[in-house]
Design a protein around this motif. Structure first.
Motif, PDB file in Angstrom:
ATOM      1  N   SER A 295      17.804 -33.222  25.889  1.00  0.00           N
ATOM      2  CA  SER A 295      17.868 -34.679  25.947  1.00  0.00           C
ATOM      3  C   SER A 295      16.588 -35.244  25.349  1.00  0.00           C
ATOM      4  O   SER A 295      15.641 -34.507  25.053  1.00  0.00           O
TER       5      SER A 295
ATOM      6  N   SER B 246      13.701 -38.402  25.860  1.00  0.00           N
ATOM      7  CA  SER B 246      13.202 -39.421  26.785  1.00  0.00           C
ATOM      8  C   SER B 246      12.854 -40.701  26.038  1.00  0.00           C
ATOM      9  O   SER B 246      12.698 -40.705  24.809  1.00  0.00           O
TER      10      SER B 246
ATOM     11  N   GLU C 290       9.531 -40.339  24.274  1.00  0.00           N
ATOM     12  CA  GLU C 290       9.630 -39.578  23.024  1.00  0.00           C
ATOM     13  C   GLU C 290      10.179 -40.445  21.899  1.00  0.00           C
ATOM     14  O   GLU C 290       9.705 -40.376  20.750  1.00  0.00           O
TER      15      GLU C 290
ATOM     16  N   LEU D 182      17.475 -39.257  28.347  1.00  0.00           N
ATOM     17  CA  LEU D 182      17.081 -38.741  29.652  1.00  0.00           C
ATOM     18  C   LEU D 182      17.063 -39.860  30.696  1.00  0.00           C
ATOM     19  O   LEU D 182      16.388 -40.877  30.528  1.00  0.00           O
TER      20      LEU D 182
END
Length: 305
Positions: A182, A184, A187, A262
């Protein structure tokens, strides 16, 4: 009152100006304008608001548009029942946000035209608010839009859910973030981000996702199709409904991939909109059937119940 006058008004509404309507109908513009003026005099209402930029249906005309369309459709049915060989070719007008074009609209149009070769289909890529307006004005027959949790459709429109999905990060193949299960928000925030332009649902979602701390490297574009191409070219990452990427030619070619966000539980629904009517025209019913069938077979795990 003549049938031609009603069809002239419908054509001006559909094409947005007297000039374009006259070109499509092969009738001189003065003759077209005069026919509609006589209809206005007979009905006692102003049907068109005329401006230098073109003619647009008036509020009074909007109220009368659906009865006019019903009369024209009844005439078509009468001609067909009588075996009339000169029945005018029908025009089916579909508006769609980019997210539904490749996966649903084009396959549905192909299936529809197999059995309706005499019907002209017009597909327009529009923003969601534009689709709402055009459906209300009668210049579109069907519209495909994305809806976030809690979104309502205008009361004069009816929605048929087609696909249910989640927002997903769209990455170029080989990007370091593809190694994870996944992605985030932090990120994504650290990457060059490709956002949909203001007016698109995913623009609204991106602001909800990032809050006040937006990515510092922010690009924008019109629609999901260009967004996916920008990702494939390595210009940046984006966020789109997962169903708009799965099965896309760029995804099938291995140029782009998706990863869930996420911790995000947002649900996005793609729905087909049409005006509330007692009886839907057969063409709209048939296209809706093809859209539902395409959703069930192309993305069975995301098709709406």
């Amino acid at each position: 009152m003549r049938i031609e006058q009603l069809s002239y008004l419908a054509a001006v509404t559909r094409h947005g100006s007297l000039r374009r309507a006259s070109e499509q109908l092969h009738v001189s513009q003065p003759a077209l304008s005069e026919a509609i003026r006589k209809l206005e005099q007979e009905l006692g209402v102003t049907l068109l608001d005329r401006h230098r930029s073109g003619a647009r249906i008036s509020p009074a005309g909007q109220e009368l548009l659906q009865p006019i369309v019903d009369v024209l459709e009844s005439v078509d049915r009468l001609k067909a029942a009588a075996g009339h060989q000169a029945t005018t070719r029908r025009l089916l007008r579909i508006g769609t946000v980019n997210a539904g074009t490749a996966s649903l609209v084009l396959p549905a149009v192909r299936a529809f035209q197999t059995a309706n070769c005499a019907t002209v289909v017009e597909v327009r890529n529009l923003q969601q608010d534009e689709i709402h307006v055009c459906l209300a004005e009668g210049t579109l027959d069907l519209g495909l839009v994305n809806l976030l949790d809690g979104d309502d459709v205008p009361p004069d429109l009816e929605a048929t859910p087609l696909l249910v999905g989640r927002p997903a990060a769209v990455l170029p193949a080989g990007h370091p973030l593809t190694a994870g299960a996944s992605v985030s928000v932090d990120e994504l925030r650290a990457e060059r981000f490709v956002a949909m332009r203001s007016g698109y649902l995913m623009h609204r979602f991106a602001h909800r996702l990032f809050g006040a701390d937006l990515p510092t490297r922010w690009h924008s574009t019109d629609g999901a199709e260009m967004g996916k191409m920008m990702v494939a070219e390595g210009i940046g990452l984006t966020v789109l409904p997962d169903y708009s990427v799965l099965g896309d030619p760029l995804e099938r070619a291995g140029l782009i991939v998706t990863r869930p966000l996420l911790g995000d539980t947002t649900v996005i629904t793609m729905a087909a909109l049409h005006r509330r009517q007692t009886r839907l025209p057969p063409a709209i019913v048939e296209v809706l059937g093809h859209l539902r069938e395409r959703a069930r077979h192309a993305l069975p795990d995301r098709a709406a119940a």
